[in-house]
Design a protein around this motif. Sequence first.
Motif, PDB file in Angstrom:
ATOM      1  N   SER A 128       0.795  -1.107  -0.044  1.00  0.00           N
ATOM      2  CA  SER A 128       0.065  -0.078  -0.115  1.00  0.00           C
ATOM      3  C   SER A 128       1.003   1.077  -0.187  1.00  0.00           C
ATOM      4  CB  SER A 128      -0.790  -0.035   1.083  1.00  0.00           C
ATOM      5  OG  SER A 128      -2.014  -1.526   1.086  1.00  0.00           O
ATOM      6  N   ASP A 129       1.979   1.012   0.882  1.00  0.00           N
ATOM      7  CA  ASP A 129       2.713   2.294   0.959  1.00  0.00           C
ATOM      8  C   ASP A 129       3.532   2.537  -0.758  1.00  0.00           C
ATOM      9  OD1 ASP A 129       2.059   2.654   3.362  1.00  0.00           O
ATOM     10  OD2 ASP A 129       4.070   1.594   4.290  1.00  0.00           O
ATOM     11  N   THR A 160       1.920   6.523  -7.113  1.00  0.00           N
ATOM     12  CA  THR A 160       0.676   7.297  -7.525  1.00  0.00           C
ATOM     13  C   THR A 160       1.104   9.026  -7.210  1.00  0.00           C
ATOM     14  OG1 THR A 160      -1.003   5.625  -6.596  1.00  0.00           O
ATOM     15  CG2 THR A 160      -1.825   7.887  -7.029  1.00  0.00           C
ATOM     16  N   ALA A 161       1.888   9.045  -6.162  1.00  0.00           N
ATOM     17  CA  ALA A 161       2.404  10.377  -5.895  1.00  0.00           C
ATOM     18  C   ALA A 161       3.310  10.999  -6.897  1.00  0.00           C
ATOM     19  CB  ALA A 161       2.914  10.506  -4.560  1.00  0.00           C
ATOM     20  N   GLU A 212       1.570  11.565 -10.222  1.00  0.00           N
ATOM     21  CA  GLU A 212       1.031  12.708 -10.331  1.00  0.00           C
ATOM     22  C   GLU A 212       1.969  14.059 -10.489  1.00  0.00           C
ATOM     23  OE1 GLU A 212      -1.518  12.876  -6.913  1.00  0.00           O
ATOM     24  OE2 GLU A 212      -2.744  11.338  -7.751  1.00  0.00           O
ATOM     25  N   ALA A 213       2.938  13.793  -9.720  1.00  0.00           N
ATOM     26  CA  ALA A 213       4.095  14.656 -10.087  1.00  0.00           C
ATOM     27  C   ALA A 213       4.760  15.011 -11.367  1.00  0.00           C
ATOM     28  CB  ALA A 213       5.146  14.590  -8.860  1.00  0.00           C
ATOM     29  N   GLY A 214       4.801  13.777 -12.032  1.00  0.00           N
ATOM     30  CA  GLY A 214       5.368  13.832 -13.416  1.00  0.00           C
ATOM     31  C   GLY A 214       4.201  14.427 -14.266  1.00  0.00           C
ATOM     32  N   ARG A 215       3.068  14.200 -14.164  1.00  0.00           N
ATOM     33  CA  ARG A 215       1.973  14.588 -14.872  1.00  0.00           C
ATOM     34  C   ARG A 215       2.176  16.225 -14.887  1.00  0.00           C
ATOM     35  NH1 ARG A 215      -3.260  10.819 -13.993  1.00  0.00           N
ATOM     36  NH2 ARG A 215      -2.237   9.016 -14.861  1.00  0.00           N
ATOM     37  N   LYS A 216       2.041  16.910 -13.585  1.00  0.00           N
ATOM     38  CA  LYS A 216       2.114  18.207 -13.390  1.00  0.00           C
ATOM     39  C   LYS A 216       3.392  19.049 -13.882  1.00  0.00           C
ATOM     40  CE  LYS A 216      -0.271  17.984  -9.053  1.00  0.00           C
ATOM     41  NZ  LYS A 216      -0.387  18.344  -7.699  1.00  0.00           N
TER      42      LYS A 216
END
Length: 254
Positions: A236-237, A243-244, A247-251
């Motif tokens: 889970s970690d 996931t984090a 999301e950072a790469g997309r931004k």
Amino acid sequence: MTLERWQKMSEWPMVVAALLFLVAYSVQVIADLPDNEGIWADEVVWVAWAVFLVDYGARLWLAPNRRRWFVRNLHELAILALPALRPLRLLRLVTLLKVVYGRAGNALRGRLLVYVIASATMLVYCGALAALDAEQNDPEANIKSIGDALWWALTTITTVGYGDHYPVTIVGRLAAAGLMVAGIAVLGVVTASIASWLVESVSTETAARAKEVTDAAVAAIEAIDEPLEDQIRSLSDQMARLTAALEAGRKGDS
């Protein structure tokens, strides 16, 4: 005065009278005393008989329905009235068995065991005594001593019946019939008690083993669950970090 209260009050006096009768009757039968030497035993027997008679009269008088009580207790009247049935006065010792059962403790199995042992011992001795009284002066009898009588009573109550000793008189055969019927009842209680003890012992052992197996299975499952929980928590970690990062790469691309 009620019948129940009289029976409670007369319990121990009747026990004492029955025991005195047993002792005096045993001396008369086993020693086979002549009339001039057994006067004291005769007196004790007559005193005990008088106590039995008073108890019978009191219970008859206090009975709520005297006619019904009289009909239901004709055997007691016959025992008191007929000299030939004198050995049956030993049945008064049943009162002693009730006292023994009541004082044997709270555990049902313990009370039952004490009651059965006391009943069997009393049956053997009283049956032997009654048979010896009826048989020892008969020329055709083969029960001539207390040893023969006790051996006969023991083989009879245990349903072995070797046939080396047997009653030949009517009273002796009546005593034998009573001993047989009572012996079957006592042996039935013994058999049932042993069977109950075995079933309970097996059930207790089976339940203990089942609990051990269940506890071991639960412990094994808990031992497996702990690593799985750690692995799931780790995954889970990792998923959260991935996931984090995505999301950072997309931004950054935007």
